[in-house]
Design a protein around this motif. Structure first.
Motif, short mmCIF file in Angstrom:
data_model
loop_
_atom_site.label_atom_id
_atom_site.label_comp_id
_atom_site.label_asym_id
_atom_site.label_seq_id
_atom_site.Cartn_x
_atom_site.Cartn_y
_atom_site.Cartn_z
N TRP A 60 0.46 -2.27 -2.28
CA TRP A 60 -0.44 -1.23 -2.36
C TRP A 60 -1.75 -1.82 -2.24
O TRP A 60 -2.55 -1.36 -1.24
CB TRP A 60 -0.26 -0.30 -3.60
CG TRP A 60 -0.92 1.07 -3.39
CD1 TRP A 60 -1.91 1.49 -2.51
CD2 TRP A 60 -0.58 2.34 -3.96
NE1 TRP A 60 -2.54 2.51 -2.83
CE2 TRP A 60 -1.76 3.22 -3.58
CE3 TRP A 60 0.30 2.60 -4.78
CZ2 TRP A 60 -1.54 4.37 -4.22
CZ3 TRP A 60 0.27 3.89 -5.43
CH2 TRP A 60 -0.87 4.91 -5.07
N GLN A 61 -2.13 -2.53 -3.43
CA GLN A 61 -3.45 -3.07 -3.39
C GLN A 61 -3.79 -4.24 -2.36
O GLN A 61 -4.64 -4.06 -1.86
CB GLN A 61 -3.45 -3.88 -4.69
CG GLN A 61 -4.89 -4.51 -4.94
CD GLN A 61 -4.73 -5.30 -6.22
OE1 GLN A 61 -4.09 -4.93 -7.47
NE2 GLN A 61 -5.61 -6.40 -6.40
N SER A 64 -4.77 -2.25 1.12
CA SER A 64 -6.18 -1.33 0.81
C SER A 64 -7.45 -1.74 1.59
O SER A 64 -8.39 -0.98 1.63
CB SER A 64 -6.69 -1.45 -0.82
OG SER A 64 -7.21 -2.85 -0.99
#
Length: 248
Positions: A60-61, A64
């Protein structure tokens, strides 16, 4: 029954808090999870449980922003050696007496926290990256494999490369994602990752994501710097507890 309730409550609270730390600071989920779970179980089992939430939150990071391609091209020497070092170092996590692997984990937490609290900001010239990246990758990989903690020395190294804020967040996500995959491979190779641990690990994703969301709300209302200082002091205390166990 009571033991099971306590275990699942501990698991939920651990990943909720670890996700909250990551939501505020952009890192810290594996570090917090390993530190807290390592107090009640062998670090090799704790490392197995953190794999799925660590992978999900770091991917997810990683996605980003849009700098992934450039970061991979720049950091691949470090990433390749992280994999080799982690797979090799994971033998230590699995085969060493849990008391002493807990000592190694506690020592890693103390070193990282004290460095982050007191070390001056570093700046590494681009010309040194070609030979320094593999060295950092090897040390990070061995430490990751032996302790389940991904941070040293990759985090201060990435912070010294002069990356933009969003690029640094993605670079950390990239390093942590690769480290998580490599740790999973190392645990599998040593017979330390089992199907029931995969289920527990998957169940831990929800509190980790909820924690990240809560952390993002907290970040809007408190100083990230102050929170980070409290978090690092907490890691020192936790590390001292783990590192002192063989001598008690």
């Amino acid at each position: 029954m009571n033991d099971s309730i306590f275990f699942y409550a501990l698991l939920t609270a651990t990943f909720l808090f670890a996700g909250m730390v990551k939501g505020v600071t952009g890192m810290g989920l594996p570090t917090v999870a390993m530190g807290l779970l390592g107090m009640v179980m062998p670090p090799s089992i704790a490392a197995s449980i953190l794999l799925v939430p660590s992978f999900v939150t770091n991917v997810w990071q990683l996605f980003s922003g849009g700098a992934i391609g450039g970061l991979v091209r720049r950091l691949w020497p470090m990433l390749v050696v992280i994999v080799l070092g982690t797979v090799g170092g994971s033998t230590l996590l699995v085969r060493i007496d849990p008391t002493w692997s807990g000592f190694a984990l506690g020592s890693a937490l103390i070193v990282y926290a004290l460095y982050a609290l007191f070390a001056p900001a570093l700046s590494i010239p681009r010309s040194l990256e070609k030979w320094l990246s593999p060295v950092v990758g090897l040390i990070t990989g061995v430490v990751t494999g032996a302790t389940g903690v991904f941070v040293m020395p990759a985090v201060p190294y990435l912070g010294a490369l002069g990356l933009e804020k969003d690029e640094l967040v993605q670079a950390l996500g990239l390093s942590f994602t690769v480290s998580t995959i490599a740790l999973a491979l190392g645990l599998l190779a040593n017979g330390a990752f089992r199907l029931n641990q995969l289920g527990l690990s998957s169940l831990s994703v929800l509190p980790a994501l909820l924690g990240m969301w809560l952390g993002s709300l907290i970040r809007a209302h408190i100083s990230p710097k102050r929170f980070r200082q409290c978090f690092l002091i907490f890691l020192v205390v936790l590390g001292v507890e783990l590192a002192s166990r063989p001598f008690l």
